[in-house]
Design a protein around this motif. Structure first.
Motif, mmCIF file in Angstrom:
data_model
loop_
_atom_site.group_PDB
_atom_site.id
_atom_site.type_symbol
_atom_site.label_atom_id
_atom_site.label_comp_id
_atom_site.label_asym_id
_atom_site.label_seq_id
_atom_site.Cartn_x
_atom_site.Cartn_y
_atom_site.Cartn_z
ATOM 1 N N GLU A 153 0.825 -1.212 0.000
ATOM 2 C CA GLU A 153 0.000 0.000 0.000
ATOM 3 C C GLU A 153 0.857 1.258 0.000
ATOM 4 O OE1 GLU A 153 -3.351 0.384 -0.176
ATOM 5 O OE2 GLU A 153 -3.488 -1.786 -0.537
ATOM 6 N N GLY A 154 2.176 1.104 -0.235
ATOM 7 C CA GLY A 154 3.074 2.252 -0.284
ATOM 8 C C GLY A 154 3.449 2.805 1.073
ATOM 9 N N LEU A 155 3.392 1.952 2.102
ATOM 10 C CA LEU A 155 3.615 2.412 3.474
ATOM 11 C C LEU A 155 4.849 1.793 4.118
ATOM 12 C CD1 LEU A 155 -0.084 2.266 4.757
ATOM 13 C CD2 LEU A 155 1.179 4.271 3.924
ATOM 14 N N SER A 156 5.841 1.442 3.312
ATOM 15 C CA SER A 156 7.085 0.922 3.891
ATOM 16 C C SER A 156 7.675 1.977 4.828
ATOM 17 C CB SER A 156 8.099 0.601 2.786
ATOM 18 O OG SER A 156 7.666 -0.499 2.028
ATOM 19 N N GLY A 157 8.070 1.542 5.999
ATOM 20 C CA GLY A 157 8.630 2.469 6.973
ATOM 21 C C GLY A 157 7.615 3.087 7.901
ATOM 22 N N ALA A 158 6.327 2.830 7.687
ATOM 23 C CA ALA A 158 5.306 3.362 8.591
ATOM 24 C C ALA A 158 5.480 2.756 9.985
ATOM 25 C CB ALA A 158 3.905 3.050 8.060
ATOM 26 N N VAL A 159 5.147 3.519 11.002
ATOM 27 C CA VAL A 159 5.267 3.054 12.382
ATOM 28 C C VAL A 159 4.320 1.883 12.621
ATOM 29 C CG1 VAL A 159 4.817 3.663 14.799
ATOM 30 C CG2 VAL A 159 6.018 5.266 13.297
ATOM 31 N N GLN A 160 4.854 0.854 13.272
ATOM 32 C CA GLN A 160 4.034 -0.288 13.670
ATOM 33 C C GLN A 160 3.855 -0.270 15.180
ATOM 34 O OE1 GLN A 160 4.826 -4.180 11.775
ATOM 35 N NE2 GLN A 160 6.607 -3.168 10.907
ATOM 36 N N GLU A 161 2.655 -0.598 15.609
ATOM 37 C CA GLU A 161 2.343 -0.661 17.029
ATOM 38 C C GLU A 161 1.602 -1.954 17.324
ATOM 39 O OE1 GLU A 161 3.050 1.275 19.538
ATOM 40 O OE2 GLU A 161 3.706 3.180 18.649
ATOM 41 N N THR A 162 1.590 -2.341 18.592
ATOM 42 C CA THR A 162 0.778 -3.483 18.995
ATOM 43 C C THR A 162 -0.678 -3.170 18.655
ATOM 44 O OG1 THR A 162 0.468 -2.604 21.224
ATOM 45 C CG2 THR A 162 2.357 -4.086 20.860
ATOM 46 N N PRO A 163 -1.507 -4.188 18.487
ATOM 47 C CA PRO A 163 -2.882 -3.947 18.053
ATOM 48 C C PRO A 163 -3.642 -2.890 18.849
ATOM 49 C CG PRO A 163 -2.388 -6.274 17.920
ATOM 50 C CD PRO A 163 -1.196 -5.632 18.558
ATOM 51 N N VAL A 164 -3.629 -2.981 20.158
ATOM 52 C CA VAL A 164 -4.389 -2.016 20.966
ATOM 53 C C VAL A 164 -3.772 -0.628 20.886
ATOM 54 C CG1 VAL A 164 -5.115 -1.404 23.302
ATOM 55 C CG2 VAL A 164 -5.316 -3.770 22.530
ATOM 56 N N ASN A 165 -2.446 -0.532 20.971
ATOM 57 C CA ASN A 165 -1.790 0.774 20.893
ATOM 58 C C ASN A 165 -2.046 1.455 19.565
ATOM 59 O OD1 ASN A 165 -0.756 0.683 23.463
ATOM 60 N ND2 ASN A 165 1.297 0.059 22.851
ATOM 61 N N ALA A 166 -2.046 0.673 18.490
ATOM 62 C CA ALA A 166 -2.266 1.257 17.163
ATOM 63 C C ALA A 166 -3.644 1.914 17.094
ATOM 64 C CB ALA A 166 -2.138 0.175 16.096
ATOM 65 N N TYR A 167 -4.633 1.213 17.573
ATOM 66 C CA TYR A 167 -5.995 1.761 17.517
ATOM 67 C C TYR A 167 -6.159 2.974 18.437
ATOM 68 C CZ TYR A 167 -9.961 1.149 20.829
ATOM 69 O OH TYR A 167 -10.914 1.309 21.784
ATOM 70 N N LEU A 168 -5.511 2.939 19.595
ATOM 71 C CA LEU A 168 -5.589 4.071 20.520
ATOM 72 C C LEU A 168 -4.927 5.314 19.938
ATOM 73 C CD1 LEU A 168 -4.884 2.337 23.959
ATOM 74 C CD2 LEU A 168 -7.075 3.220 23.114
ATOM 75 N N LYS A 169 -3.852 5.127 19.166
ATOM 76 C CA LYS A 169 -3.156 6.273 18.578
ATOM 77 C C LYS A 169 -3.966 6.933 17.463
ATOM 78 C CE LYS A 169 1.563 5.070 19.872
ATOM 79 N NZ LYS A 169 1.831 6.331 20.606
ATOM 80 N N VAL A 170 -4.905 6.210 16.878
ATOM 81 C CA VAL A 170 -5.828 6.831 15.923
ATOM 82 C C VAL A 170 -6.962 7.510 16.687
ATOM 83 C CG1 VAL A 170 -7.464 6.380 14.049
ATOM 84 C CG2 VAL A 170 -5.236 5.265 14.056
ATOM 85 N N LEU A 171 -7.413 6.889 17.743
ATOM 86 C CA LEU A 171 -8.464 7.492 18.568
ATOM 87 C C LEU A 171 -8.024 8.836 19.144
ATOM 88 C CD1 LEU A 171 -10.184 4.766 20.797
ATOM 89 C CD2 LEU A 171 -11.244 6.212 19.060
ATOM 90 N N ASP A 172 -6.747 8.921 19.604
ATOM 91 C CA ASP A 172 -6.307 10.167 20.247
ATOM 92 C C ASP A 172 -5.762 11.189 19.241
ATOM 93 O OD1 ASP A 172 -3.635 9.507 19.613
ATOM 94 O OD2 ASP A 172 -3.136 8.850 21.635
ATOM 95 N N GLY A 173 -5.805 10.858 17.953
ATOM 96 C CA GLY A 173 -5.400 11.813 16.929
ATOM 97 C C GLY A 173 -3.924 11.818 16.599
ATOM 98 N N SER A 174 -3.159 10.898 17.168
ATOM 99 C CA SER A 174 -1.721 10.852 16.848
ATOM 100 C C SER A 174 -1.501 10.503 15.380
ATOM 101 C CB SER A 174 -1.022 9.814 17.731
ATOM 102 O OG SER A 174 -1.107 10.155 19.096
ATOM 103 N N TYR A 175 -2.406 9.701 14.829
ATOM 104 C CA TYR A 175 -2.344 9.328 13.413
ATOM 105 C C TYR A 175 -3.737 9.480 12.807
ATOM 106 C CZ TYR A 175 2.256 7.369 14.364
ATOM 107 O OH TYR A 175 3.567 7.225 14.723
#
Length: 294
Positions: A153-175
């Motif tokens: 999807e053209g996202l090489s190098g994108a930050v990876q997070e554990t499943p729960v952390n990833a979703y929380l970082k979208v909820l709080d507007g970090s991503y």
């Protein structure tokens, strides 16, 4: 790792090999051991519980009992190393170490349910056209190849997070965006958050397979009976996954259920193959990924 070698035999031979059993022997209660390996996140609930319920229905009028045990991929492999092998196993695509244990040259595996990668955003104005490696966080998953999906999807190098952390970082507007799976749909719904979803159709390895490992003819027949029953009746909406027999009324899950991946890793594989895919994904070598998967 201790090598375990089992000679491949044909299905016909398996079916005929216990013809000399007495009626009393045929009527004895038999225990079938089934391992459920959760190599990728489901949607909701437990796949092990689902399989137990299917087994109860399958053998409701029979003298067969299937014991379902939920294991991680690592635990299953440790058991393989000590020579402990189940009669039948449900596992994720990309599972390593099972190829040498398949007894039946005619039936290696069947896929009984699947998941789907997707992009999710809480931004009401987002249209998914501006997705990039800096505004998107990747749900790294468990033993699935989220990095490969991200690379395609053209996202090489994108930050990876554990499943729960990833979703929380979208909820709080970090991503702005999350590259996740059907499991994240249920996470956002649990928070009663407003969100939008776009299917990822470049790649998927979110397939749950089933293989028979027993070399015992009587158990093999019971495992085949169970597998046929599972594939016939499996409405997996109760665990938030997808199959040919599963229909969703809600728009998001219905959309994900119809998603068709251009490239897919559906079967077990070697560690070397898996490492090659991951190396190509991390370097952004899309052509190599495509050559490896085709």
């Amino acid at each position: 790792m201790t090598a375990i070698v089992v000679a491949a035999v044909s299905t016909a031979a398996m079916y005929c090999s216990d013809a000399g059993e007495t009626k009393a022997e045929q009527q004895q209660m038999q225990l079938i051991e089934l391992w459920q390996v959760d190599g990728f996140e489901g949607g909701k609930g437990s796949r092990a519980d689902y399989l137990s319920k299917v087994a109860e229905k399958c053998f409701a009028n029979d003298n067969t009992y299937i014991k379902v045990t939920s294991l991680t991929a690592q635990s299953a492999l440790r058991n393989f190393e000590t020579g402990r092998i189940p009669d039948i196993i449900s596992y994720n695509a990309g599972f390593v170490g099972i190829e040498r244990l398949i007894n039946d040259e005619d039936f290696t595996y069947k896929t009984w349910c699947s998941g789907s990668y997707c992009f999710i955003t809480c931004d009401a104005g987002a249209d998914f056209t501006d997705i990039n490696s800096t505004n998107t966080v990747v749900n790294a998953g468990k033993d699935n190849l989220a990095e490969v999906a991200a690379a395609l999807e053209g996202l090489s190098g994108a930050v990876q997070e554990t499943p729960v952390n990833a979703y929380l970082k979208v909820l709080d507007g970090s991503y702005k965006y999350l590259l996740g799976t059907q499991r994240d749909v249920f996470r956002f719904r649990a928070r009663e958050s407003s969100f939008k979803v776009r299917c990822v159709e470049s790649f998927s390895d979110l397939y749950q397979n089933i293989s028979i490992l027993t070399a015992n003819a009587k158990k093999y027949r019971a495992c085949m009976q169970f597998t046929d029953f599972l594939l016939t009746v499996n409405d997996v909406s109760s665990v938030g996954l997808f199959s040919e027999n599963t229909r969703y009324e809600d728009e998001v899950m219905s959309q994900l259920s119809k998603s068709m991946a251009e490239l897919s890793l559906r079967s077990y594989c070697s560690q070397e193959y898996k490492d090659g895919l991951l190396a190509a994904a991390r370097s952004g070598d899309i052509n190599k990924i495509k050559n490896l998967i085709k």
